[in-house]
Design a protein around this motif. Sequence first.
Motif, PDB file in Angstrom:
ATOM      1  N   PRO A   1     157.892  12.106  56.818  1.00  0.00           N
ATOM      2  CA  PRO A   1     158.213  12.383  58.229  1.00  0.00           C
ATOM      3  C   PRO A   1     156.963  12.314  59.101  1.00  0.00           C
ATOM      4  O   PRO A   1     156.460  13.324  59.598  1.00  0.00           O
ATOM      5  CB  PRO A   1     158.817  13.785  58.180  1.00  0.00           C
ATOM      6  CG  PRO A   1     158.242  14.410  56.951  1.00  0.00           C
ATOM      7  CD  PRO A   1     157.984  13.306  55.977  1.00  0.00           C
ATOM      8  N   LEU A   2     156.475  11.106  59.309  1.00  0.00           N
ATOM      9  CA  LEU A   2     155.202  10.897  59.998  1.00  0.00           C
ATOM     10  C   LEU A   2     155.227  11.325  61.455  1.00  0.00           C
ATOM     11  O   LEU A   2     154.189  11.688  62.018  1.00  0.00           O
ATOM     12  CB  LEU A   2     154.806   9.422  59.903  1.00  0.00           C
ATOM     13  CG  LEU A   2     154.453   8.914  58.504  1.00  0.00           C
ATOM     14  CD1 LEU A   2     154.399   7.399  58.488  1.00  0.00           C
ATOM     15  CD2 LEU A   2     153.126   9.497  58.038  1.00  0.00           C
ATOM     16  N   ASP A   3     156.410  11.252  62.085  1.00  0.00           N
ATOM     17  CA  ASP A   3     156.439  11.587  63.510  1.00  0.00           C
ATOM     18  C   ASP A   3     156.061  13.042  63.767  1.00  0.00           C
ATOM     19  O   ASP A   3     155.553  13.376  64.843  1.00  0.00           O
ATOM     20  CB  ASP A   3     157.803  11.250  64.127  1.00  0.00           C
ATOM     21  CG  ASP A   3     158.972  11.843  63.372  1.00  0.00           C
ATOM     22  OD1 ASP A   3     158.811  12.108  62.172  1.00  0.00           O
ATOM     23  OD2 ASP A   3     160.039  12.031  63.964  1.00  0.00           O
ATOM     24  N   TYR A   4     156.260  13.926  62.776  1.00  0.00           N
ATOM     25  CA  TYR A   4     155.822  15.310  62.934  1.00  0.00           C
ATOM     26  C   TYR A   4     154.297  15.418  62.877  1.00  0.00           C
ATOM     27  O   TYR A   4     153.706  16.304  63.485  1.00  0.00           O
ATOM     28  CB  TYR A   4     156.429  16.189  61.843  1.00  0.00           C
ATOM     29  CG  TYR A   4     157.914  16.379  61.972  1.00  0.00           C
ATOM     30  CD1 TYR A   4     158.446  17.440  62.683  1.00  0.00           C
ATOM     31  CD2 TYR A   4     158.800  15.487  61.362  1.00  0.00           C
ATOM     32  CE1 TYR A   4     159.817  17.625  62.799  1.00  0.00           C
ATOM     33  CE2 TYR A   4     160.172  15.657  61.470  1.00  0.00           C
ATOM     34  CZ  TYR A   4     160.675  16.727  62.190  1.00  0.00           C
ATOM     35  OH  TYR A   4     162.043  16.891  62.297  1.00  0.00           O
ATOM     36  N   LEU A   5     153.664  14.521  62.125  1.00  0.00           N
ATOM     37  CA  LEU A   5     152.213  14.530  61.969  1.00  0.00           C
ATOM     38  C   LEU A   5     151.482  13.987  63.193  1.00  0.00           C
ATOM     39  O   LEU A   5     150.332  14.356  63.453  1.00  0.00           O
ATOM     40  CB  LEU A   5     151.815  13.683  60.753  1.00  0.00           C
ATOM     41  CG  LEU A   5     152.003  14.318  59.378  1.00  0.00           C
ATOM     42  CD1 LEU A   5     152.088  13.245  58.308  1.00  0.00           C
ATOM     43  CD2 LEU A   5     150.864  15.261  59.066  1.00  0.00           C
ATOM     44  N   ILE A   6     152.121  13.120  63.936  1.00  0.00           N
ATOM     45  CA  ILE A   6     151.426  12.445  65.038  1.00  0.00           C
ATOM     46  C   ILE A   6     151.956  12.852  66.395  1.00  0.00           C
ATOM     47  O   ILE A   6     151.541  12.311  67.412  1.00  0.00           O
ATOM     48  CB  ILE A   6     151.542  10.914  64.887  1.00  0.00           C
ATOM     49  CG1 ILE A   6     153.006  10.467  65.065  1.00  0.00           C
ATOM     50  CG2 ILE A   6     151.006  10.452  63.542  1.00  0.00           C
ATOM     51  CD1 ILE A   6     153.175   8.981  65.241  1.00  0.00           C
ATOM     52  N   GLU A   7     152.841  13.853  66.444  1.00  0.00           N
ATOM     53  CA  GLU A   7     153.435  14.267  67.712  1.00  0.00           C
ATOM     54  C   GLU A   7     152.348  14.676  68.709  1.00  0.00           C
ATOM     55  O   GLU A   7     151.381  15.358  68.371  1.00  0.00           O
ATOM     56  CB  GLU A   7     154.405  15.424  67.476  1.00  0.00           C
ATOM     57  CG  GLU A   7     155.270  15.743  68.674  1.00  0.00           C
ATOM     58  CD  GLU A   7     156.266  16.844  68.389  1.00  0.00           C
ATOM     59  OE1 GLU A   7     157.269  16.921  69.113  1.00  0.00           O
ATOM     60  OE2 GLU A   7     156.038  17.630  67.444  1.00  0.00           O
TER      61      GLU A   7
END
Length: 401
Positions: A102-108
């Motif tokens: 779930p990369l979008d949580y890491l780069i939000e």
Amino acid sequence: MQSFELTDMALDTIASFASLGRVKLGEMPDLIAKMHEHPSDAARFYMGLFQLFTITGNNDFAQSMQARALALNTIYRVEGSSQPSIRLLAFMVAGTITDNTPLDYLIENSDIQLDVVYLVPGEPLPDLLPEHDVAIIAFGESDKDLSSLEMMKAIVDDWPRPILNRPQRVLFCARDKLYALIRDIPDLLIMPTLRVDRASLENITVANATISAVLGGGTYPITVRPLVSHGGKGLSKIENVMELQNYLANAPESEFFVSFFSEYRSVDGYYRKVRIALIDGVPYVCHLAIGEHWIVHYQTANMADSIEKREEEARFMREFDTDFARRHQVALSTLAERLGLDYVVIDCAETIAGELLIFEIDNRGWIHATDDINVFGYKQAVMNKAFAAFRAMLVKAMHAC
């Protein structure tokens, strides 16, 4: 060997799961109506429905919408920075939210642009792909995705940009392979794990021999779980043959992971599970779950309802680098070296004897900063530290080439 051309692309933009997760249930109809405003953009419409119904738990419908989207387009851009400094390309597979990192949580809220290429079994990658600074393998080692890993293994060595979480290393996250890889690390404990078919477990004689082999001649209790199992689904502690038979009578799967159960309850009667992100080989604490049941998950540990638990977690996070991480420094650094993964999430605990007890290691692990800030205000700075480390890893990879 397939050749690829990288180019700046105008891509269908989709929402991030991180932002959708904050949407209240009553606001969902308005979001769906908004998607209907652009019916000609069918791929983005179907992918949006996949995301929305994944969030609300209707996985069967979500999967059908995802299949429609991927039949039209396999490349998407996740909503984010309009002026990115880093362009990250993620290779993903069709499936549920647990099938990919779930990369979008890491780069939000960062300056990282995330483009996603979905791999479709039996089909090659598109010849034309988005230009990027760094790529990452963002799917796991499950049986259904092995062909996709094999395809990526064949091309990563000649990839024109740095690529993280190489597929041959991702394979070590399988529970049985992980045990073989790290079982001899000093001051680290991982239970023997074996992949067993249903027929072997249903035959009592074979089952007892299998379990004895797993435990090195030991006895019950054991744990049994389906091969594809997340969040403790299908996981059970088995005390004897009768309980094993009852478990199988209610489990439809054909193969299972069998392991020994290690009692890790603290002296106060609580179980404590630590989630750590290993980012470029360095450990970052992401949560401490404290619960009464041996299957400890943050969502079911009632952390929000207990100020005592939250105070302990806050203290644990503050002191992590100088306490827990220092005590287990050799085990964690050796583990990171053997795994050879750039980003991976560890679920672990500490035994009464002081060993680092490993439950699971997964490159698809979820770390986030979505807990209610009014309740978990202490977590924001801790998680931002992990997110900054992830960004620094991307920058390091960019400059290494």
